[in-house]
Design an enzyme around this catalytic site. Structure first.
Site, PDB file in Angstrom:
ATOM      1  N   THR A 297       0.833  -1.194   0.000  1.00  0.00           N
ATOM      2  CA  THR A 297       0.000   0.000   0.000  1.00  0.00           C
ATOM      3  C   THR A 297       0.878   1.259   0.000  1.00  0.00           C
ATOM      4  OG1 THR A 297      -0.125   0.410   2.389  1.00  0.00           O
ATOM      5  CG2 THR A 297      -1.572  -1.306   1.488  1.00  0.00           C
TER       6      THR A 297
ATOM      7  N   LYS B 292       6.719   4.124   1.025  1.00  0.00           N
ATOM      8  CA  LYS B 292       7.860   4.973   1.393  1.00  0.00           C
ATOM      9  C   LYS B 292       7.647   5.765   2.675  1.00  0.00           C
ATOM     10  CE  LYS B 292       7.481   6.483  -2.828  1.00  0.00           C
ATOM     11  NZ  LYS B 292       6.939   5.346  -3.536  1.00  0.00           N
TER      12      LYS B 292
ATOM     13  N   GLU C 127      13.502  -2.127  -0.772  1.00  0.00           N
ATOM     14  CA  GLU C 127      14.185  -1.842  -2.033  1.00  0.00           C
ATOM     15  C   GLU C 127      13.309  -1.046  -2.985  1.00  0.00           C
ATOM     16  OE1 GLU C 127      16.902  -1.155  -4.227  1.00  0.00           O
ATOM     17  OE2 GLU C 127      17.607  -2.888  -3.091  1.00  0.00           O
TER      18      GLU C 127
ATOM     19  N   GLU D 107       1.145   6.995  -7.904  1.00  0.00           N
ATOM     20  CA  GLU D 107       0.487   6.553  -6.676  1.00  0.00           C
ATOM     21  C   GLU D 107      -1.032   6.660  -6.886  1.00  0.00           C
ATOM     22  OE1 GLU D 107       1.988   5.365  -4.112  1.00  0.00           O
ATOM     23  OE2 GLU D 107       4.073   6.018  -4.323  1.00  0.00           O
TER      24      GLU D 107
ATOM     25  N   ASP E  86       6.811  12.670  -3.409  1.00  0.00           N
ATOM     26  CA  ASP E  86       7.290  11.300  -3.589  1.00  0.00           C
ATOM     27  C   ASP E  86       8.790  11.286  -3.884  1.00  0.00           C
ATOM     28  OD1 ASP E  86       6.581   8.425  -3.855  1.00  0.00           O
ATOM     29  OD2 ASP E  86       7.353   8.729  -5.879  1.00  0.00           O
TER      30      ASP E  86
ATOM     31  N   LYS F  81      12.111   9.886  -1.680  1.00  0.00           N
ATOM     32  CA  LYS F  81      13.108   8.959  -2.220  1.00  0.00           C
ATOM     33  C   LYS F  81      14.533   9.465  -2.012  1.00  0.00           C
ATOM     34  CE  LYS F  81       9.982   7.046  -5.737  1.00  0.00           C
ATOM     35  NZ  LYS F  81       9.658   6.940  -7.169  1.00  0.00           N
TER      36      LYS F  81
ATOM     37  N   GLY G  53       5.706   1.276 -12.351  1.00  0.00           N
ATOM     38  CA  GLY G  53       4.847   0.247 -12.930  1.00  0.00           C
ATOM     39  C   GLY G  53       4.600  -0.879 -11.961  1.00  0.00           C
TER      40      GLY G  53
END
Length: 813
Positions: A553, A577, A604, A665, A676, A680, A795
Site C-alpha cells: 500500500t 515509502k 528496495e 500513486e 514522492d 526517495k 509500474g
C-alpha cells in the site's frame, strides 16, 4: 511367538475392533500370538472422571458410567455371535455392577483412595479384553486370560513395580500349557501378592505387552496404534513430519520420553535386555511397514527425531551460599524425590551459583514450597534466594545416536531457533550426545518444532509464510508472480513461499496451509472484516517460522504498524515509502528494532521500484565507501508524464494515462507535487549515513498553488485542466532551449533538493525514456565517473518484482 498390543484408538468402536480381529487372524495363521488390548478409546479417562465426580459428591457421575456401559453393550450386540450374546452380556453386566458399587462407595464416602482408583481405572481393560476375546472366538482359536493372574507387583497401586521373577514364572507356565493359537489379555492391570488390583501407570498396556514379550522370548513385539510408526516430529504439529523406518532402542526411549506418544518409555526396557524387535504399526493401514525398533539402527540421518514436552516449569535455586558447598544438589533432589516429583531436565552453571531443574506444571507449587522449606535457613541468611519459578514452558529435544559423531549440531539447532526469535531459557546435553534439549516458551513450541524439522529433515527447503496487505495493482501482480514461480523457487532455490494471510482495506482471510492463489479473490471476498490490529494479532498468534509482512500500500496507518511486526520477529517488506521517510527518530527506531529482534526490514522498492538502487548503496557503504553526491531522476511517473507531454497533448490527459498504467500513486498529486521524489532522495541520503528530515528537502514544485491545495483526485484533475496554459508554457520554455523536462533529485554536501530542470542534450538524463529512473552515485571510489544505475522505475509489474526480490532475499538469509 509374537506379542501384539492394540491401543485405545484401535479398539474404540465395533468397526475398529473388526479390523483388529482381522489383523490378529492374519498373524495367527503363521504362529501363536498373545494379544494385549487397552480399554476402548477414552474409557479409562471417563472412569477416572466418574470416580472423581463421585468423590466430589456430583450426582452426574452416573451419567459417565451409563455412557461407558451403553457403549460396551452396543459392541456386544454388533460383534458377538447372537448365540453367545446373553452369556457375554451377563458377564459384562456383572463387571459393571461391581464398578457401580465402587462408584457409589466413592459418592457416599466423598473420597477415592489410590487403591479404589486403581481398581476402577482397570475396569476398561477387563471389559475390552473379555469382549474382544469373545468376538475372536467367533471364527478363531482364541482364549482369554486375565493379566492379574500372571503379573505380580508391589503394593503401589497406580505405578506398581513388577516382580519379574514371579511374573515370568507365571507367564511361562501358563503359555507352556496353553494350547490355543490366540490369547487375549488385558493390558495396564496387575495384582499384588495379596491379591489387590494395581495398575502399571500411564501407557501401562504397552508395558504389559513388553513384559509378556520378554518373559516368553517372543521373536517380535508389535505395538498397533493409529499412526504409521514413530515420526520425525509430531505430525499434528509438523505437517511435513514422516515415519522413521528404523530406530534404536535408545533413540526410541529418548523420543518417547520427550512426548512421542506412540510408545510408553518403560515398554522398551524389558525387551531391550533380550534384544526383541519392536514394530510400531498402524491398525488402519496394516500394510504400512511402520517403524522397526532394534538394538542398532544404521542410518545416514544424524538426527532421528525431534520431540517436545509441554507444560513444563523451571525451578531455579541460586545464591552465593551454594558456591563450593557440597551436598546442595543432593538436598535439592532429595527434597523433590520425597515429594514424588519427577525431574524432567537438569542443568547447572559451572560456577555452582545456580541449579535449574525442569518439572511438570502440576508439581510446581508443591515443589517450590518443599524446596523453600528445605533451604529455609539459607534463605533467611540470604545465602540462597527463594526458588525462582518460570511456568508456561516447553522442552524441545533433538534425538539421534549418530549426533555424537558430528560436530556443530548444537550450533545448528540454536542458530535456527535464534533466527526465528525463539528464546532459549535453559539447555541440557548429556555426554552421550544422544539428546540435545532446550527449554523455550510454550507459545513458541510449534514454531520451534517446525523450524528444527525444516533445518534437519526437509532437504534444506526453507518455508516463508507471508502476510500480505494491499492487493491493488502492485499487490495483485505480486501474488501472480508468487503463484507463477512457486515450483521454480522450490526446485532451484529450495524455498517454499506460502501466503498465509491476505487483506485489503475491507476484508482479510487466512489459511495456515497457504491461501489458494488460483482463487484468492474469492477467498478474500468471503473473508472477515479487516483492521490493521486484527491482521497483526492473527499473524502474531499463528507465530509461524520465517514470517514476513508485505505492505503493498501507500497507506500511512499501515506504515505505523511495522514496529509491531518487527518486535514479533516478523520481517517487513514494503514498497510504502512513508515509514522510511518519516521522522528520523522513527526511521532509526525501525532499523534498531529490526536488528534487535533479528527481523529483516527491506524496502528496495521505495526507490526505483525493481531497480537494485538501495541494495547497491548498502553494499557500497558496507564495503567502506562514502557517498558525497547523488543526482537522480527518481520518479518514473513524472518521467513518463514529461516524456509524453508536448504542445499537441494536454497535461490532464497525460497524467490520467500515467495513472491508468499504474505509474503513479493512487493519489497522483503525491507524485506531481514532488513529495514522492523528496521522500526517495531522503531515503537515499539516510541510507548513505546522513541524518536528514523530510522538511530539510528543498522542494521546487511546478504545480500551481490551487492544484497543491486540492483534497481529492477529481478536484486535482479539474485544476490540471484549468492551468493547462501554465503547463504548456513550462514545456515551451524548455523546448525553445533544446532541452527536455526532467524532475531531478539532488543530494550534495549534506543538503538535498528536488525540482523540475531543463536537461540539455549532452546530459546523461536527456535520453531517459518512458518511465525509466536513473541514479548517479559520486563516492570516494567513484569521484568523477559516477556509479550509474538505470532502468524501469515505475509500474506495477516491476514494483511487484522488487517486492518479490526482497522476499527472496529474506529466504536466502
Amino acid at each position: 511367538m509374537k506379542i501384539l498390543k492394540f491401543g485405545g484408538s484401535s479398539v474404540a468402536n465395533s468397526q475398529n475392533i473388526a479390523k483388529v480381529v482381522q489383523i490378529v487372524s492374519n498373524t495367527a495363521a503363521k504362529e501363536k500370538v498373545a494379544v494385549v488390548v487397552s480399554a476402548f478409546g477414552k474409557t479409562t479417562n471417563k472412569l477416572i472422571a466418574s470416580a472423581n465426580k463421585a468423590a466430589s459428591n456430583e450426582v452426574n457421575y452416573i451419567d459417565l458410567f451409563k455412557e461407558v456401559k451403553q457403549h460396551h453393550l452396543l459392541v456386544i450386540t454388533e460383534l458377538v455371535n447372537k448365540s453367545e450374546q446373553d452369556k457375554v452380556s451377563q458377564k459384562v453386566n456383572t463387571l459393571f455392577n461391581q464398578l457401580q458399587t465402587l462408584l457409589e462407595g466413592c459418592f457416599l464416602l466423598k473420597e477415592v483412595t489410590p487403591k479404589t482408583m486403581a481398581t476402577i481405572s482397570g475396569f476398561g481393560e477387563l471389559l475390552s479384553s473379555y469382549i474382544i476375546s469373545e468376538v475372536a472366538k467367533n471364527n478363531l482359536d482364541a482364549t482369554y486370560k486375565d493379566s492379574r493372574e500372571l503379573i505380580r507387583t508391589s503394593n503401589v497401586f497406580d505405578k506398581a513395580q513388577v516382580n519379574f521373577v514371579v511374573t515370568n514364572k507365571n507367564t511361562q507356565e501358563y503359555f507352556n500349557q496353553n494350547p490355543h493359537q490366540i490369547t487375549i489379555l488385558p493390558g495396564f492391570i496387575a495384582k499384588t501378592e495379596s491379591g489387590l488390583s494395581t495398575t502399571l501407570g500411564r501407557g501401562g498396556s504397552d508395558y504389559t505387552a513388553a513384559i509378556y514379550a520378554a518373559a516368553l522370548n517372543a521373536n517380535e513385539l508389535q505395538i498397533w496404534t493409529d499412526v504409521s510408526g514413530m515420526f520425525t516430529a509430531n505430525p499434528s504439529v509438523v505437517k511435513q513430519a514422516f515415519p522413521i523406518p528404523q530406530i534404536s532402542y535408545q533413540e526410541a526411549m529418548e523420543l518417547s520420553h520427550f512426548g512421542a506418544k506412540v510408545i510408553y518409555p518403560p515398554t522398551i526396557q524389558p525387551v531391550l535386555e533380550k534384544e526383541i524387535p519392536i514394530v510400531i504399526k498402524n491398525t488402519f493401514d496394516p500394510n504400512n511397514v511402520g517403524t522397526l525398533i532394534t538394538k542398532e539402527a544404521k542410518s545416514n540421518n544424524l538426527v532421528k527425531g525431534i520431540s517436545h514436552i509441554e507444560n513444563i516449569t523451571l525451578l531455579t535455586l541460586e545464591g552465593s551460599g551454594m558456591v563450593g558447598v557440597s551436598g546442595v544438589s543432593k538436598r535439592l533432589f532429595e527434597t523433590l524425590s520425597n515429594q514424588n516429583i519427577n525431574i524432567v531436565l537438569i542443568t547447572q552453571a559451572s560456577s555452582e551459583h545456580s541449579i535449574c531443574v525442569g518439572i511438570y506444571d502440576e508439581d510446581a507449587e508443591r515443589a517450590s514450597q518443599a524446596i523453600n522449606n528445605a533451604f529455609e535457613i539459607e534463605i533467611e541468611r540470604r545465602k540462597v534466594k527463594p526458588v525462582i519459578i518460570e511456568q508456561g514452558l516447553a522442552i524441545l529435544a533433538l534425538v539421534g545416536d549418530n549426533m555424537k559423531n558430528h560436530q556443530g549440531l548444537s550450533g545448528q539447532m540454536f542458530s535456527a531457533l535464534g533466527k526465528n526469535n525463539v528464546n532459549i531459557r535453559a539447555i541440557a546435553q548429556g555426554a552421550s550426545q544422544k539428546n540435545i534439549s532446550a527449554v523455550i516458551d510454550s507459545n513458541d513450541a510449534k514454531k520451534g518444532l517446525n523450524t528444527l524439522h525444516e533445518q534437519f529433515f526437509e532437504e534444506k527447503i526453507k518455508q516463508l509464510n507471508l502476510f500480505v496487505t494491499g492487493v491493488g495493482n502492485v499487490g495483485e501482480r505480486f501474488l501472480a508472480q508468487i503463484h507463477q514461480q512457486q515450483q521454480y523457487l522450490r526446485e532451484h532455490l529450495k524455498m517454499n513461499i506460502r501466503v498465509v494471510g491476505i487483506a485489503n482495506s475491507r476484508k482479510m482471510a487466512f489459511d495456515t496451509d497457504g491461501v489458494d492463489l488460483n482463487n484468492w479473490k474469492e477467498v478474500l471476498a468471503k473473508g472477515e472484516p479487516a483492521t490493521l490490529n486484527d491482521f497483526f494479532d492473527r499473524a502474531k498468534t499463528y507465530n509461524l517460522r520465517n514470517s514476513v509482512f508485505v505492505d503493498n500500500t501507500a497507506n500511512k496507518e499501515v506504515s505505523e504498524v511495522y514496529e509491531n511486526y518487527l518486535r514479533t520477529n516478523i520481517a517487513v517488506v514494503t514498497c510504502n515509502k512513508i515509514a522510511c521517510a518519516s521522522d528520523l527518530e522513527n526511521y532509526k527506531k525501525l532499523k534498531e528494532v529490526s536488528r534487535k529482534f533479528n527481523a529483516p526490514f527491506l524496502f528496495e522498492t521505495n526507490v526505483g521500484a525493481g531497480l537494485p538502487i538501495i541494495d547497491t548503496l548498502k553494499n557500497l557503504i558496507a564495503s567502506g565507501d562514502r557517498v558525497h553526491k547523488i543526482q537522480a531522476v527518481l520518479s518514473g511517473s513524472l518521467n513518463f508524464v514529461f516524456n509524453n507531454f508536448n504542445a499537441t497533448s494536454t497535461f490532464h490527459d497525460v497524467v490520467g494515462d500515467a495513472q491508468k498504467q499504474g505509474y503513479t500513486e493512487p493519489d497522483p498529486k503525491i507524485d506531481l507535487s514532488g513529495v514522492d521524489v523528496a521522500r526517495k532522495i531522503l531515503i537515499l541520503a539516510r541510507e548513505s549515513g546522513y541524518e536528514l528530515e523530510l522538511s530539510d528537502i528543498e522542494n521546487n514544485s511546478f504545480l500551481p498553488e490551487k492544484s497543491l491545495n486540492t483534497t481529492n483526485n477529481e478536484d486535482f484533475y479539474t485544476s490540471l485542466t484549468e492551468f493547462e496554459s501554465h503547463f504548456q508554457e513550462i514545456f515551451k520554455e524548455a523546448n525553445d532551449k533544446g532541452c527536455r523536462l526532467k524532475y531531478v533529485a539532488e543530494f550534495s554536501e549534506g543538503k538535498a533538493k528536488v525540482g523540475l530542470q531543463h536537461i540539455p542534450s549532452d546530459h546523461p538524463f536527456y535520453n531517459l525514456e518512458g518511465s525509466d529512473n536513473i541514479v548517479l552515485f559520486f563516492t570516494d571510489r567513484y569521484p568523477i565517473n559516477p556509479l550509474l544505475i538505470k532502468g524501469a522505475g515505475a509500474g506495477a509489474d516491476v514494483t511487484a518484482s522488487g517486492i518479490f526480490a526482497d522476499v527472496i532475499r529474506i529466504g536466502n538469509n
